[in-house]
Motif scaffolding. Structure first.
Motif, mmCIF file in Angstrom:
data_model
loop_
_atom_site.group_PDB
_atom_site.id
_atom_site.type_symbol
_atom_site.label_atom_id
_atom_site.label_comp_id
_atom_site.label_asym_id
_atom_site.label_seq_id
_atom_site.Cartn_x
_atom_site.Cartn_y
_atom_site.Cartn_z
ATOM 1 N N GLN A 150 -16.494 -60.477 -13.852
ATOM 2 C CA GLN A 150 -18.014 -60.342 -13.419
ATOM 3 C C GLN A 150 -18.450 -61.587 -12.707
ATOM 4 O OE1 GLN A 150 -21.281 -59.109 -16.496
ATOM 5 N NE2 GLN A 150 -21.561 -61.530 -16.352
ATOM 6 N N ARG B 13 -28.593 -55.815 -9.415
ATOM 7 C CA ARG B 13 -27.792 -54.969 -8.691
ATOM 8 C C ARG B 13 -27.396 -53.724 -9.763
ATOM 9 N NH1 ARG B 13 -26.035 -56.900 -3.977
ATOM 10 N NH2 ARG B 13 -26.752 -59.083 -3.622
ATOM 11 N N PHE C 177 -22.173 -56.647 -15.600
ATOM 12 C CA PHE C 177 -22.257 -56.167 -14.018
ATOM 13 C C PHE C 177 -21.127 -56.389 -13.194
ATOM 14 C CE2 PHE C 177 -23.510 -60.448 -12.572
ATOM 15 C CZ PHE C 177 -23.945 -61.045 -13.687
ATOM 16 N N LEU D 288 -34.018 -57.197 -14.437
ATOM 17 C CA LEU D 288 -33.214 -58.773 -14.278
ATOM 18 C C LEU D 288 -32.650 -58.951 -15.725
ATOM 19 C CD1 LEU D 288 -35.411 -60.300 -11.485
ATOM 20 C CD2 LEU D 288 -33.002 -59.438 -11.336
ATOM 21 N N PRO E 128 -28.899 -60.130 -14.185
ATOM 22 C CA PRO E 128 -29.624 -61.299 -13.485
ATOM 23 C C PRO E 128 -29.314 -61.171 -11.898
ATOM 24 C CG PRO E 128 -27.802 -62.086 -14.722
ATOM 25 C CD PRO E 128 -28.052 -60.864 -15.037
ATOM 26 N N ASN E 129 -28.385 -60.522 -11.424
ATOM 27 C CA ASN E 129 -28.305 -60.183 -10.179
ATOM 28 C C ASN E 129 -28.945 -59.281 -9.305
ATOM 29 O OD1 ASN E 129 -27.089 -61.572 -7.799
ATOM 30 N ND2 ASN E 129 -25.236 -60.517 -7.739
ATOM 31 N N VAL F 150 -29.289 -67.541 -10.102
ATOM 32 C CA VAL F 150 -28.641 -66.512 -11.153
ATOM 33 C C VAL F 150 -27.828 -67.513 -11.807
ATOM 34 C CG1 VAL F 150 -26.956 -64.784 -11.603
ATOM 35 C CG2 VAL F 150 -28.672 -64.448 -9.764
#
Lengths: 203, 203
Positions: free
Chosen positions: A93, B52, B65, B45, B49-50, A140
């Protein structure tokens, strides 16, 4: 012996030989100057059809490309590889995050400012967006490191190597890390790991 | 049950539920409209946290993720995962190639042309470069497939799933595949795999 095709100053290449150095695995480093098109020759495209460094040549002549794939191959079975299924996925990830949301901005800004004589008008026009997205990636990371020593399982490993490569030279791309205390402390922890070598190591 | 946060039409999301469908693993798909900023809310988020899609939520509430990391996690121990060390590295090589040298051009051109009402002047200025680099990625794939049925070990697996997602809809980004016979034949082989579902599958 392993051969690493590399370009001096590349963070992607650095990931590979930083890991090899920490593993204590001997390797031959072979320079290919990307600024002179040396990774786009017919000879090099037989090694890596995508024409990029780093490219790894195994002892039997097999070639591997993509820094993430190379370090994964080299680390398997060692202390740098994640130990269980979830940690493997979390490591990947962060490695995919680095290649998709971090490197295209932080490494590209650095390449433009540090390696090129001047920017094209199109590069100038794209630079604000590149910087914004680079800072978003740093945000991030900063948040993730608020409660952790390292990216996965609180132990140094491939995710840290992948993210360290361009983050620790982000200043060369114009990124100011002074508002990133967690990130800065993590950079120091990575640098303090046994067998660490610097990106400007002289071969 | 697994939850997949996704956006209808995303190739990155498609990779995840194509694999889950072929594995026969039940999952809940949860739409998050990226065009309405639904992956940038404070609530989302906390999951990723990114900000997407795709984002996977495991039964215990753990989030993962990055499509590549998610499919790696899901495929471990199944017929879709590479069997040995070199095949694992080669699979990751093509998955990182997809995220770095393919998706940022082929998926981005498709997003701009297929999902947006109109392009900004900056997008218009960048489009020729985006198209050129997209075709370069297709060229690398075409050459690799000249002597192979699938990307790694001549068996269908994660590398094929990763590369199929945006290649099979490249026409929606304005890419013409008529000069890519090996690629076109591979697309048909992937589509013919047991349990295949289309990207426009109605949930």
């Amino acid at each position: 012996m392993l051969k690493v095709y590399d370009f001096t100053g590349s963070g992607n290449g650095y990931k590979v030989w930083l890991l090899l150095s920490q593993l204590g695995v001997p390797f031959e480093r072979i320079e290919r100057d990307i600024l002179k098109g040396e990774t786009r020759t017919q000879e090099f495209l037989k090694k890596n059809p995508n024409g990029r460094i780093p490219t790894l040549e195994l002892a039997d002549g097999t070639f591997l490309f993509e820094s993430g794939a190379i370090v994964w191959y080299l680390a398997e079975g060692t202390e740098f590889a994640p130990k269980d299924r979830l940690a493997r996925a979390q490591t990947l990830q962060w490695m995919f995050f680095e290649q998709y949301s971090h490197e295209p901005y932080i490494a590209v800004a650095r390449f433009w400012k540090h390696f090129l004589d001047r920017l094209t008008p199109q590069q100038e026009a794209n630079l604000p967006d590149i910087m914004k997205k680079g800072y978003a990636a740093l945000d991030v990371m900063e948040k993730h490191l608020a409660t952790r020593q390292f990216f996965v399982d609180d132990r140094y490993g491939l995710a840290d190597i992948a993210l360290y490569a361009y983050t620790h030279v982000a200043d060369e791309g114009g990124f100011d890390l002074s508002d990133y205390p967690n990130l800065t402390a993590w950079l120091a922890r990575v640098k303090a790991q046994p067998g660490h070598v610097a990106i400007d190591h002289k071969f």
